[in-house]
Design an enzyme around this catalytic site. Structure first.
Site, short mmCIF file in Angstrom:
data_model
loop_
_atom_site.label_atom_id
_atom_site.label_comp_id
_atom_site.label_asym_id
_atom_site.label_seq_id
_atom_site.Cartn_x
_atom_site.Cartn_y
_atom_site.Cartn_z
N HIS A 88 0.85 -1.20 0.00
CA HIS A 88 0.00 0.00 0.00
C HIS A 88 0.88 1.24 0.00
O HIS A 88 1.87 1.32 0.73
CB HIS A 88 -0.91 0.04 1.24
CG HIS A 88 -1.76 1.27 1.28
ND1 HIS A 88 -2.96 1.35 0.61
CD2 HIS A 88 -1.58 2.47 1.89
CE1 HIS A 88 -3.48 2.56 0.80
NE2 HIS A 88 -2.66 3.26 1.57
N ASP A 167 -15.72 1.43 6.53
CA ASP A 167 -14.72 2.37 6.00
C ASP A 167 -15.28 3.19 4.85
O ASP A 167 -14.89 4.36 4.68
CB ASP A 167 -13.48 1.60 5.54
CG ASP A 167 -12.42 2.53 4.98
OD1 ASP A 167 -11.89 3.34 5.74
OD2 ASP A 167 -12.14 2.45 3.76
N ARG A 174 -14.87 11.65 6.05
CA ARG A 174 -13.58 12.26 6.38
C ARG A 174 -13.23 13.34 5.38
O ARG A 174 -12.73 14.41 5.74
CB ARG A 174 -12.49 11.20 6.41
CG ARG A 174 -12.45 10.34 7.67
CD ARG A 174 -11.51 9.16 7.50
NE ARG A 174 -10.17 9.61 7.16
CZ ARG A 174 -9.30 8.88 6.45
NH1 ARG A 174 -9.66 7.69 6.00
NH2 ARG A 174 -8.10 9.33 6.21
N SER A 189 -8.37 3.12 8.44
CA SER A 189 -8.85 2.93 7.07
C SER A 189 -7.94 1.99 6.29
O SER A 189 -8.39 1.03 5.66
CB SER A 189 -8.94 4.28 6.36
OG SER A 189 -9.35 4.13 5.02
N LYS A 193 -8.63 -2.56 5.89
CA LYS A 193 -8.83 -3.18 4.57
C LYS A 193 -7.77 -4.24 4.31
O LYS A 193 -8.07 -5.32 3.78
CB LYS A 193 -8.82 -2.12 3.47
CG LYS A 193 -10.04 -1.20 3.50
CD LYS A 193 -10.17 -0.40 2.23
CE LYS A 193 -9.13 0.69 2.10
NZ LYS A 193 -9.40 1.85 2.98
#
Length: 440
Positions: A88, A167, A174, A189, A193
């Site tokens: 990520h 989320d 957000r 968040s 995931k």
């Protein structure tokens, strides 16, 4: 509406955090379940998000929030023999790393269920890039994801309806409440995931610099530590690499043009900085998951898969599995391919030239991304359409000598637009000229 856990109402929970209190496991559960079921009003959720942004959360609270968000939906379960890994990035300019990295890892024998997002504001989204390819479907069911992983080893998809539903609600609010940069909310968040993906190992590319969410190394370090702690707490072996995000990664910025550059990387001729980031992140994952005995061995294996065509073949197979016709996928992955035979090409191109002589010292990726965003490459709301053909290619590198009239960038847009003509006043480059700095 007052949602209660038999002892405290939701307005009281907001007040507790507003006043700097700490949430218990039950408090966090009430909040997340109320978000998921939409039994809490958006105004109350927004108030809670702002209270968290203002007062923060302890490490224990952040871990509770992350775990409860992960449990709000389906958690993938894979065969024990699968080595399931993912990466990520916290976002940047020209960041097309996922496109060559996922198939390279699959070529190494890993399974990569890469769940990605769309671009928002100046940052590009992996899903938007892939949708530049005609027929590519980012929305896949859980069953389809499992089949693609079984057959090919990697997929790059959007978030499913059943994965971390809490989320999706919090992410949108957000953005609306300007709490995007809250450390515990970012951690919850991202890691919820990734935890729901059922990973054995996760590498995080945490960006810092002018074009990153966090501008300085210290704040990026805090984010990395929070993410790594939460990931490991969920049972996912998690590590982080901190990488600078001032200039774009590679030479291309935009959706279709970044796909072209990713394909070049998969054909063994990508730019050095992109190759280095792909091999480093992939090498860490192979080392962390005990697939490789060292980081250097892992990096070398990733490089080998990029150079020998195995990663390219995995990418081609992934395209077909996700809806691209076999002819188009084969054509794009062929050596010497004309990429714009299949992807939309902008009708107008503009070349900007240097007004000074000197040496390029800096390239401002944030400014370039903002210009392209205004030309249609990005969006301000998640439901806005974008123009996949808008993009830019840098024609100079840092450290390169330039002269008056030297071409330094080519931009592509769908209409003759004045913004890019005047953008040289936005100072994409800083050059040393006659013993001083000037902007070109």
């Amino acid at each position: 509406m007052s949602f209660t856990n038999n002892t405290i109402t939701f307005p009281e929970l907001i007040r507790l955090k507003r006043d700097g209190g700490e949430f218990s496991d039950e408090d966090i559960k009430v909040f997340v379940q109320g978000v998921k079921s939409r039994t809490i009003q958006d105004s109350q959720i927004g108030a809670m998000l702002m209270a968290i942004w203002l007062k923060g959360m302890s490490k224990e609270e952040t871990l509770r929030l992350t775990r409860e968000m992960m449990k709000s939906g389906e958690v993938f379960v894979w065969p024990d023999e699968w080595l399931v890994v993912d990466k990520h990035s916290t976002g940047g300019v020209g960041d097309k790393v996922s496109l060559p990295l996922a198939p390279a890892l699959a070529a190494c024998g890993c399974k990569v269920p890469m769940i990605s997002g769309r671009g928002l504001a100046h940052t590009g989204g992996t899903l938007d890039k892939l949708e530049s390819i005609p027929g590519f479907k980012v929305n896949q069911s859980v069953e389809q994801i499992k089949q693609i992983l079984q057959d090919i080893g990697c997929c790059i998809v959007g978030q499913t309806e059943s994965l971390v539903p809490a989320d999706r609600v919090l992410y949108a609010l957000r953005d609306a409440t300007s709490t995007v940069d809250s450390l515990p909310l970012i951690t919850g968040s991202i890691i919820s995931k990734k935890g729901a993906e059922g990973l054995k190992a996760l590498i995080l590319d945490v960006k810092f610099g002018r074009a990153a969410l966090y501008k300085d190394l210290d704040s990026a370090h805090h984010l990395a530590r929070s993410l790594v702690t939460a990931g490991n707490n969920l049972g996912v072996k998690t590590g982080a690499v901190l990488s600078r995000m001032d200039a774009p990664i590679g030479r291309c910025v935009g959706n279709a043009v970044e796909v072209c550059e990713a394909l070049d990387c998969l054909k063994g001729r990508g730019p050095d900085d992109l190759n280095e980031l792909v091999s480093t992140l992939g090498g860490y994952l192979l080392w962390m998951s005990s697939h490789s005995p060292s980081l250097e061995n892992g990096k070398n294996e990733i490089i080998q898969k990029l150079m020998n065509g195995e990663a390219l073949k995995k990418f081609e197979d992934m395209l077909v599995a996700q809806g691209v016709s076999a002819d188009v996928a084969c054509s794009l992955c062929a050596d010497g391919a004309d990429y714009f035979q299949h992807m939309k090409q902008a009708t107008h191109q503009t070349e900007l030239k240097s007004q000074h002589d000197g040496t390029v010292l800096e390239i401002d990726g944030l400014v370039l991304a903002k210009v392209l965003h205004r030309l249609g490459a990005g969006r301000n709301k998640l439901d806005e359409k974008i123009d996949h053909s808008v993009g830019a290619e840098l024609l100079v590198d840092m450290g390169q000598q330039v002269n008056p009239g030297s071409k330094f960038i080519t931009t592509a847009q769908s209409s003759a637009h004045t913004n890019i003509q005047t953008s040289r006043k936005l100072w994409l480059f800083t050059a040393a000229t006659n013993s001083r700095k000037s902007h070109v």
